[in-house]
Design a protein around this motif. Structure first.
Motif, PDB file in Angstrom:
ATOM      1  N   ILE A 163       8.524   1.627 -24.958  1.00 50.63           N
ATOM      2  CA  ILE A 163       7.072   2.286 -24.597  1.00 50.63           C
ATOM      3  C   ILE A 163       6.491   1.994 -23.303  1.00 50.63           C
ATOM      4  N   ARG A 164       5.814   2.838 -22.729  1.00 48.75           N
ATOM      5  CA  ARG A 164       5.283   2.491 -21.455  1.00 48.75           C
ATOM      6  C   ARG A 164       4.662   1.229 -21.262  1.00 48.75           C
TER       7      ARG A 164
ATOM      8  N   ASP B   4       0.474  -2.946 -22.660  1.00 51.67           N
ATOM      9  CA  ASP B   4      -0.462  -4.051 -22.238  1.00 51.67           C
ATOM     10  C   ASP B   4      -1.803  -4.032 -22.590  1.00 51.67           C
ATOM     11  N   LYS B   5      -2.348  -2.702 -22.712  1.00 51.88           N
ATOM     12  CA  LYS B   5      -3.664  -2.125 -22.957  1.00 51.88           C
ATOM     13  C   LYS B   5      -3.672  -2.537 -24.501  1.00 51.88           C
ATOM     14  N   ALA B   6      -2.487  -2.375 -25.171  1.00 52.26           N
ATOM     15  CA  ALA B   6      -2.704  -2.605 -26.644  1.00 52.26           C
ATOM     16  C   ALA B   6      -2.959  -4.265 -27.029  1.00 52.26           C
TER      17      ALA B   6
ATOM     18  N   LEU C  83      -6.243  -5.553 -26.293  1.00 53.13           N
ATOM     19  CA  LEU C  83      -7.201  -4.904 -27.099  1.00 53.13           C
ATOM     20  C   LEU C  83      -6.885  -5.371 -28.656  1.00 53.13           C
ATOM     21  N   GLY C  84      -5.886  -6.521 -28.751  1.00 55.01           N
ATOM     22  CA  GLY C  84      -5.217  -7.279 -30.031  1.00 55.01           C
ATOM     23  C   GLY C  84      -4.981  -6.306 -31.005  1.00 55.01           C
ATOM     24  N   ILE C  85      -4.098  -5.045 -30.524  1.00 60.40           N
ATOM     25  CA  ILE C  85      -3.598  -4.104 -31.700  1.00 60.40           C
ATOM     26  C   ILE C  85      -2.331  -4.645 -31.865  1.00 60.40           C
ATOM     27  N   ASN C  86      -1.953  -4.555 -33.305  1.00 59.13           N
ATOM     28  CA  ASN C  86      -0.453  -5.095 -33.700  1.00 59.13           C
ATOM     29  C   ASN C  86       0.157  -4.026 -33.493  1.00 59.13           C
ATOM     30  N   LEU C  87       1.300  -4.126 -32.906  1.00 57.19           N
ATOM     31  CA  LEU C  87       2.098  -2.904 -32.546  1.00 57.19           C
ATOM     32  C   LEU C  87       3.049  -2.444 -33.908  1.00 57.19           C
ATOM     33  N   SER C  88       3.332  -3.282 -34.569  1.00 56.42           N
ATOM     34  CA  SER C  88       4.334  -3.226 -35.586  1.00 56.42           C
ATOM     35  C   SER C  88       3.402  -2.595 -36.803  1.00 56.42           C
ATOM     36  N   GLN C  89       2.142  -2.994 -36.777  1.00 53.21           N
ATOM     37  CA  GLN C  89       1.363  -2.549 -37.877  1.00 53.21           C
ATOM     38  C   GLN C  89       0.979  -1.226 -37.694  1.00 53.21           C
ATOM     39  N   THR C  90       0.610  -0.943 -36.351  1.00 47.02           N
ATOM     40  CA  THR C  90      -0.134   0.227 -36.006  1.00 47.02           C
ATOM     41  C   THR C  90       1.114   1.506 -35.831  1.00 47.02           C
ATOM     42  N   LEU C  91       2.306   1.111 -35.673  1.00 46.99           N
ATOM     43  CA  LEU C  91       3.433   2.044 -35.808  1.00 46.99           C
ATOM     44  C   LEU C  91       3.637   2.328 -37.264  1.00 46.99           C
ATOM     45  N   GLU C  92       3.769   1.081 -37.988  1.00 44.57           N
ATOM     46  CA  GLU C  92       4.093   1.605 -39.442  1.00 44.57           C
ATOM     47  C   GLU C  92       3.017   2.606 -40.082  1.00 44.57           C
ATOM     48  N   GLN C  93       1.792   2.251 -39.734  1.00 39.84           N
ATOM     49  CA  GLN C  93       0.685   3.241 -40.359  1.00 39.84           C
ATOM     50  C   GLN C  93       1.101   4.631 -39.749  1.00 39.84           C
ATOM     51  N   SER C  94       1.016   4.804 -38.257  1.00 35.93           N
ATOM     52  CA  SER C  94       1.336   6.107 -37.647  1.00 35.93           C
ATOM     53  C   SER C  94       2.595   6.801 -38.346  1.00 35.93           C
ATOM     54  N   LEU C  95       3.658   5.891 -38.584  1.00 36.25           N
ATOM     55  CA  LEU C  95       4.742   6.759 -39.135  1.00 36.25           C
ATOM     56  C   LEU C  95       4.583   6.863 -40.308  1.00 36.25           C
ATOM     57  N   GLU C  96       3.771   6.468 -41.278  1.00 37.13           N
ATOM     58  CA  GLU C  96       3.626   6.652 -42.696  1.00 37.13           C
ATOM     59  C   GLU C  96       2.962   8.009 -42.838  1.00 37.13           C
ATOM     60  N   GLY C  97       1.722   8.036 -41.792  1.00 34.95           N
ATOM     61  CA  GLY C  97       1.086   9.303 -41.920  1.00 34.95           C
ATOM     62  C   GLY C  97       1.978  10.598 -41.191  1.00 34.95           C
ATOM     63  N   GLU C  98       2.545  10.594 -40.473  1.00 32.19           N
ATOM     64  CA  GLU C  98       3.542  11.513 -40.208  1.00 32.19           C
ATOM     65  C   GLU C  98       4.798  11.662 -40.970  1.00 32.19           C
ATOM     66  N   ILE C  99       5.128  10.797 -41.818  1.00 39.67           N
ATOM     67  CA  ILE C  99       6.052  11.201 -42.708  1.00 39.67           C
ATOM     68  C   ILE C  99       5.312  11.993 -43.971  1.00 39.67           C
TER      69      ILE C  99
END
Length: 80
Positions: free
Chosen positions: A17-18, A23-25, A28-44
């Motif tokens: 990823i860029r 760095d911004k994530a 901001l304390g964003i958990n990349l793994s959790q965010t990706l999983e949630q996003s993938l679940e929504g897209e699926i």
């Protein structure tokens, strides 16, 4: 989160990823793994819904035509 989902086995994934986005994530304390999983679940879910609609389009159209021509099932028995 559902405990069944939380207990599922996880596997490492190599992603690119860029850097600025990462760095911004992180800042901001964003958990990349959790965010990706949630996003993938929504897209699926979204794509499965589209596939279901595509697979059932003829039946849905037939039902809508029937309701349009004859009204809803059991409409004659409605008291309102």
């Amino acid at each position: 989160m559902n405990t069944d989902v939380a207990a599922e086995e996880k596997s490492p994934v190599n992603l690119r990823i860029r850097t600025a986005l990462k760095d911004k994530a992180r800042n901001l304390g964003i958990n990349l793994s959790q965010t990706l999983e949630q996003s993938l679940e929504g897209e699926i879910r979204r794509r499965e819904q589209l596939e279901w609609l595509k697979a059932n389009r003829d039946a849905i159209e037939a039902y809508n035509r029937r309701v349009s021509e004859r009204g809803p099932a059991l409409a004659a028995y409605r008291s309102f």
